[in-house]
Design an enzyme around this catalytic site. Sequence first.
Site, short mmCIF file in Angstrom:
data_model
loop_
_atom_site.label_atom_id
_atom_site.label_comp_id
_atom_site.label_asym_id
_atom_site.label_seq_id
_atom_site.Cartn_x
_atom_site.Cartn_y
_atom_site.Cartn_z
N GLU A 37 -3.00 -9.18 -10.75
CA GLU A 37 -1.58 -9.34 -10.51
C GLU A 37 -1.41 -10.62 -9.71
OE1 GLU A 37 0.23 -6.06 -8.45
OE2 GLU A 37 2.17 -7.08 -8.37
N ARG A 263 -14.54 0.21 -6.01
CA ARG A 263 -14.22 -1.15 -5.59
C ARG A 263 -15.18 -1.59 -4.49
NH1 ARG A 263 -9.11 -2.87 -3.73
NH2 ARG A 263 -8.25 -1.97 -5.59
N LYS A 273 -5.10 -7.73 -0.86
CA LYS A 273 -4.22 -8.91 -0.87
C LYS A 273 -3.10 -8.75 0.14
CE LYS A 273 -4.07 -8.78 -5.39
NZ LYS A 273 -3.64 -9.00 -6.78
#
Length: 565
Positions: A37, A263, A273
Amino acid sequence: MTIPDSPRPSDFIRDIITEDLKTGKNDGRVHTRFPPEPNGYLHIGHAKSICLNFGIARDFNGLCNLRFDDTNPTKEEVEYVESIKEDVRWLGFDWEDRMYYASDYFEQMYQYAVELIKSSRAYVCDLSADEIRERRGTLTAPGKNSPYRDRSVAESLDLFERMRSGEFPDGSRTLRAKIDMTSGNINMRDPVMYRMLHAEHHRTGDRWCIYPMYDFAHCISDSIEGITHSVCTLEFEDHRPLYDWFLDELKVECHPRQIEFARLNLSYTVLSKRKLLQLVESGFVNGWDDSRMPAISGLRRRGYTPESIRNFCERIGVAKRDSVVDMALLEYCVREDLNRSAPRVMAVLRPLKVIIVNYPEDKTEELDAVNNPEDPGAGMRKVPFSRVLYIERDDFHEDPPKQFFRLAPGREVRLRYAYYITCVNVIKDQKTGEVTELHCTYDPATKGGDAPDKRKVKATLHWVSASHSITSEVRLYDKLLLKEDADDVEEGKDFRSNINPNSLETLTSCRLEPCLADAKPGDRYQFERMGYFCVDPDSSAGKKVFNRTVTLKDTWVKVQKRGKD
Ligand code: ATP
Ligand code: MG
């Protein structure tokens, strides 16, 4: 810390793909994608996903797309798109002509949504976001049906079209999938597919007043692109039934298989982020590419090589269970790579002046130095030696503790590639008592650093010639966070209370070997005994700036020992 073997030959995802190929699925095709994204810069966690997706395509003779998942117009910017492309390329991967945007598929997604309304699998709902949340139920209690759930297909079609044309205010209406409000999986309780949002999109401008939600957009994007294996992180495991539901209901030709993996978490830093953006916006760091950031651009500026990051990603492997990887492993990987490739030079970070009292004032010698003992092809260079030198302030102790073997009054040490020197006098500032200068003698018979009589010295120091050296700025980095776990904080506080206030130390009067005058931003070196360093883009013609990428392992051991003296 044990260092896992490299490279890792296989993992459970590659096993699944191997099996799919054996059973003839997807006509033998393997097609993955990396779907960021564009709402921030990529970090080392994304590198894991990039290496995995592009690596699978490479290993199975398949393809990997780069797809921007740009369904949220309010947080996304062109700057992020550009940085993501740069980072993926820099890591060494190539999407060839397959760079896509989810927004390219907005029209197709809309048509699919209409199809679901027509088959009574979706409806327009007039509840507000809060009302939807109130009726969603909990993990133990079922949800309640929306009063709009049974509105006619014709009415939903009409309302959806008017949503598209922007007739209603933001937040007033949504399109929801009609699945099951009593499902044990909350994601299946009539999830929102579209919301009203009068916002400019970086690519589609003001064409759309409705935007698809991630769960709807993602599976459709995958399907349109003919993705065979949709690899994502574990938090999407509970979304898989919804992913499959949409694709089954739409009877699409390509129904990718979603596979989840854990992850990457790294000690002493954050990989989110949102949190990284907070560090940037609060001004704690100087942008995403600050060398303390775990962003790919930060690691690049710090001096990390693409090889070292790829190697790291292979070493950590891919698993189904969450874990935290030791930051020391990432550092090990870059050290291993730079040890092979980085030329050695001498640089004095905290200079202490040394005058060789028995060396002629106007003489300069060019001494031979090895560029890289790990790489015979790297050759030799000349290093100027003269009467006035600098050594590292830490390499002298007026009153040396027991384990300190370097220079001290009356003691003899070796200067690397040069001579044996003996300290004969210590000059101090009258007022502060600080040592300002050492007077030493040298033994001309020890040229090159070897004594013909084989007498031993216990230390070899690096040095530079005062008049030949260049002055430069060097930035030393420490961990971004004080604790291994970012969230190990007092109640009511967040990870920012864990920030290490001393993560950056700037030294401005470092003295470097003259050959570094030609160094260009991005060039990497080993400063003997001090670590690996990389030229920062802040450098100007007049003044070089270096970042320490990582210390040398044995320096670290020494520093720790020294702390104990
Ligand atoms: P963040 O939490 O940092 O915002 P994200 O998952 O929202 O990350 P995306 O841009 O959606 O960021 O991520 C693109 C891809 O990278 C996704 O497939 C995601 O699963 C993967 N990814 C993100 N963070 C990690 C991580 N720490 N380890 C492995 N893969 C990750
Ligand atoms: Mg995301």
